[in-house]
Motif scaffolding. Structure first.
Motif, PDB file in Angstrom:
ATOM      1  N   LEU A  71      -5.212   0.513   7.836  1.00  0.00           N
ATOM      2  CA  LEU A  71      -3.835   0.975   7.935  1.00  0.00           C
ATOM      3  C   LEU A  71      -3.497   0.988   9.417  1.00  0.00           C
ATOM      4  O   LEU A  71      -4.216   1.606  10.216  1.00  0.00           O
ATOM      5  CB  LEU A  71      -3.713   2.382   7.344  1.00  0.00           C
ATOM      6  CG  LEU A  71      -2.325   2.859   6.982  1.00  0.00           C
ATOM      7  CD1 LEU A  71      -1.656   1.904   6.004  1.00  0.00           C
ATOM      8  CD2 LEU A  71      -2.412   4.231   6.353  1.00  0.00           C
ATOM      9  N   CYS A  73      -0.447   1.039  12.754  1.00  0.00           N
ATOM     10  CA  CYS A  73       0.829   1.623  13.156  1.00  0.00           C
ATOM     11  C   CYS A  73       1.011   1.407  14.655  1.00  0.00           C
ATOM     12  O   CYS A  73       0.045   1.482  15.416  1.00  0.00           O
ATOM     13  CB  CYS A  73       0.813   3.115  12.835  1.00  0.00           C
ATOM     14  SG  CYS A  73       2.334   3.994  13.207  1.00  0.00           S
ATOM     15  N   LEU A  80       2.880   5.691   9.130  1.00  0.00           N
ATOM     16  CA  LEU A  80       1.854   4.664   8.996  1.00  0.00           C
ATOM     17  C   LEU A  80       2.508   3.431   8.403  1.00  0.00           C
ATOM     18  O   LEU A  80       3.145   3.499   7.360  1.00  0.00           O
ATOM     19  CB  LEU A  80       0.702   5.171   8.129  1.00  0.00           C
ATOM     20  CG  LEU A  80      -0.005   6.396   8.708  1.00  0.00           C
ATOM     21  CD1 LEU A  80      -1.129   6.830   7.794  1.00  0.00           C
ATOM     22  CD2 LEU A  80      -0.527   6.124  10.109  1.00  0.00           C
ATOM     23  N   GLU A  82       1.596  -0.286   7.941  1.00  0.00           N
ATOM     24  CA  GLU A  82       1.258  -1.383   7.055  1.00  0.00           C
ATOM     25  C   GLU A  82      -0.243  -1.491   6.868  1.00  0.00           C
ATOM     26  O   GLU A  82      -1.028  -1.122   7.716  1.00  0.00           O
ATOM     27  CB  GLU A  82       1.927  -2.638   7.603  1.00  0.00           C
ATOM     28  CG  GLU A  82       1.142  -3.793   7.990  1.00  0.00           C
ATOM     29  CD  GLU A  82       2.028  -4.921   8.523  1.00  0.00           C
ATOM     30  OE1 GLU A  82       2.127  -5.933   7.829  1.00  0.00           O
ATOM     31  OE2 GLU A  82       2.579  -4.793   9.619  1.00  0.00           O
ATOM     32  N   GLU A  83      -0.602  -2.002   5.705  1.00  0.00           N
ATOM     33  CA  GLU A  83      -2.000  -2.221   5.361  1.00  0.00           C
ATOM     34  C   GLU A  83      -2.320  -3.683   5.657  1.00  0.00           C
ATOM     35  O   GLU A  83      -1.575  -4.572   5.242  1.00  0.00           O
ATOM     36  CB  GLU A  83      -2.170  -1.930   3.870  1.00  0.00           C
ATOM     37  CG  GLU A  83      -3.572  -1.752   3.430  1.00  0.00           C
ATOM     38  CD  GLU A  83      -3.636  -1.340   1.967  1.00  0.00           C
ATOM     39  OE1 GLU A  83      -4.105  -2.174   1.154  1.00  0.00           O
ATOM     40  OE2 GLU A  83      -3.223  -0.213   1.654  1.00  0.00           O
TER      41      GLU A  83
END
Length: 142
Positions: A71, A73, A80, A82-83
């Motif tokens: 994860l 940022c 947070l 995006e994966e």
């Protein structure tokens, strides 16, 4: 950049955008990134990755979700974002040049910054809100 990473194992690139403020300012910082070959990635590392739409992004790993899933940022964001998968990651930041000074993970103030900024999104939200309300954020963006 990709050619430098492949041939030399590192690249020095300018920062673009404001997602990594307050540390990395567009037009004022250069970032040194290295290939990740064999390097275990961990929370706090700043990684250069490629989004599915083809955009190159430099953001910080906030959490390791699974062995190859993270994860990420930007430092100037309080959600947070995006994966990402390990295969999207092209390089990891080794250090940066700001105001004529080179800073890496061993620099004392940067280590403290990473601990405070990375571990507590509430502190980050408060600091960013203060900067916006005080007008200091606009000074950074000039």
């Amino acid at each position: 950049m990709k050619q430098c990473l492949e041939e030399l194992g590192y690249a020095v690139v300018p920062t673009v955008g404001n997602s990594m403020l307050p540390i990395l300012q567009e037009g004022k910082c250069m970032v040194q990134v290295i290939r990740i070959e064999g390097k275990p990635l961990q929370e706090g590392d700043v990684v250069l990755y490629r989004r599915k739409n083809g955009a190159y992004i430099l953001h910080r790993i906030m959490r390791k979700i699974e062995e190859d899933t993270f994860l990420v940022c930007g430092d100037h964001q309080w959600r947070l974002e995006e994966e990402i998968q390990k295969e999207q990651i092209l390089a990891v930041m080794q250090g940066f040049l700001k105001n004529g000074h080179y800073v890496d993970d061993n620099t004392w103030w940067y280590r403290i910054y990473k601990i405070i900024w990375n571990r507590n999104l509430l502190i980050r939200r408060c600091c960013l809100a203060f900067l916006r309300l005080s007008g200091l954020e606009k000074k950074w963006l000039r």
